[in-house]
Design an enzyme around this catalytic site. Structure first.
Site, short mmCIF file in Angstrom:
data_model
loop_
_atom_site.label_atom_id
_atom_site.label_comp_id
_atom_site.label_asym_id
_atom_site.label_seq_id
_atom_site.Cartn_x
_atom_site.Cartn_y
_atom_site.Cartn_z
N GLU A 25 -9.91 -65.63 -2.69
CA GLU A 25 -11.24 -66.75 -2.90
C GLU A 25 -12.29 -66.65 -1.78
O GLU A 25 -12.07 -65.96 -0.98
CB GLU A 25 -10.73 -68.13 -2.96
CG GLU A 25 -10.29 -68.68 -1.44
CD GLU A 25 -10.10 -69.96 -1.49
OE1 GLU A 25 -11.26 -70.56 -1.29
OE2 GLU A 25 -9.21 -70.74 -1.47
N LYS A 159 -2.62 -78.51 0.39
CA LYS A 159 -3.18 -78.86 1.59
C LYS A 159 -2.62 -80.27 2.26
O LYS A 159 -2.18 -81.21 1.24
CB LYS A 159 -4.54 -79.08 1.63
CG LYS A 159 -5.40 -77.59 1.30
CD LYS A 159 -7.02 -77.89 1.31
CE LYS A 159 -7.48 -76.59 1.18
NZ LYS A 159 -7.36 -75.96 -0.15
#
Length: 302
Positions: A25, A159
């Protein structure tokens, strides 16, 4: 209308040769850390993929085209660019249509990778259900993308700033396989153990590749999430991070930080509160995921 895809020379050569490819990414470059550390990290992650026997394909939107793989010059331009859009499924097409520049989140990277015929994507951590989502409905598009797009995503779990139990529940509801690599616990990004069990476990890249191929044979939509724990020497214990995450979240609420701005704000505050330890751990886990991603990509091509 042809797809606005541009392949870097390295990726084009790999595609022609049937070599293993790993998507990467670009949000980590534009929104994850300052220049020149972002550029150094991007180069290091690409080098890690190459060293592990695969070809990196960093994905970004530039001049209204999906760039699958970036040249050294393009990588440097992106690393120094200001005001780069953070793109997900909802705004990817609009950015392309207006000839814009954008960094791809997990969801957008998955879409571009699938269109380019890339089946493995290595990242840091996926988005998920934010704390307080029962009131804000702040749930990352990454989760639905995993249920929709056939790409295996290698990440250090979700996360740690997220509501991990709810994130796992949503992934289960969407039918997304969540596979811990080499352990039974679901990792929490900077920490190896979130305190939650992972639904599935795989101990090798070959197992992960076989599961990916079997889903395709069964006609099941979507990809799979491989939760690869951060290396032990780089982890920050969850008990250390928990009160700091609460503090950062309280500050975000007080400042009215919302939507796409939440994650960058929280990550930056945790960087400050840990004197940079979270960033060092972030780099270590991304490199670790790049290595596993390359191994899975190799297993898919043998």
């Amino acid at each position: 209308m042809t797809l606005p895809l541009t392949f870097s020379p390295e990726v084009a050569e790999a595609r022609a040769a049937g070599a293993p490819l790993v998507a990467l990414e670009s949000t980590i470059i534009t929104h994850g850390m300052p220049y020149p550390q972002n550029l150094d990290t991007a180069r290091a992650v690409e080098a890690e993929v190459r060293a592990a026997g695969a070809v990196p394909a960093t994905i970004a939107i530039m001049d209204g085209r999906m760039h699958i793989g970036l040249t050294g010059t393009e990588l440097e331009v992106l690393a120094q660019a200001d005001g780069v859009a953070k793109l997900s499924r909802a705004d990817l097409a609009a950015c392309l249509a207006r000839g814009g520049v954008g960094a791809t989140t997990v969801a957008a990277t998955m879409i571009c990778a699938a269109l380019a015929g890339i089946h493995v994507f290595a990242t840091g951590g996926i988005g998920g259900v934010h704390k307080g989502a029962e009131d804000t409905f702040d749930i990352s598009a990454d989760l639905r993308e995993l249920a929709h797009t056939p790409v295996t995503v290698i990440a250090a779990g979700a996360k740690a700033i997220l509501d991990l139990p709810k994130t796992l529940e949503v992934l289960e509801t969407l039918g997304v396989p969540v596979i811990a690599h080499g352990q039974d616990a679901f990792p929490a990004f900077w920490s190896r153990d979130s305190g939650l069990p992972a639904p599935l476990r795989a101990d090798s890249a070959t197992e992960i590749a076989r599961a990916h191929l079997m889903r395709s044979k069964l006609g099941l939509p979507g990809g799979q999430l491989v939760a690869n724990p951060i290396p032990e020497d780089a982890e920050i214990p969850a008990s250390t991070l928990a009160p700091l995450i609460v503090q950062a979240q309280s500050e975000a609420d007080a400042k009215g930080v919302a939507r796409k701005a939440v994650t960058p704000f929280l990550l930056n505050r945790l960087f400050e509160l840990t004197d940079g330890a979270t960033l060092a751990s972030n780099i270590a886990l991304v490199l670790n995921n790049a290595r596993l991603g390359a191994a899975v990509a190799r297993a898919l091509t043998t």
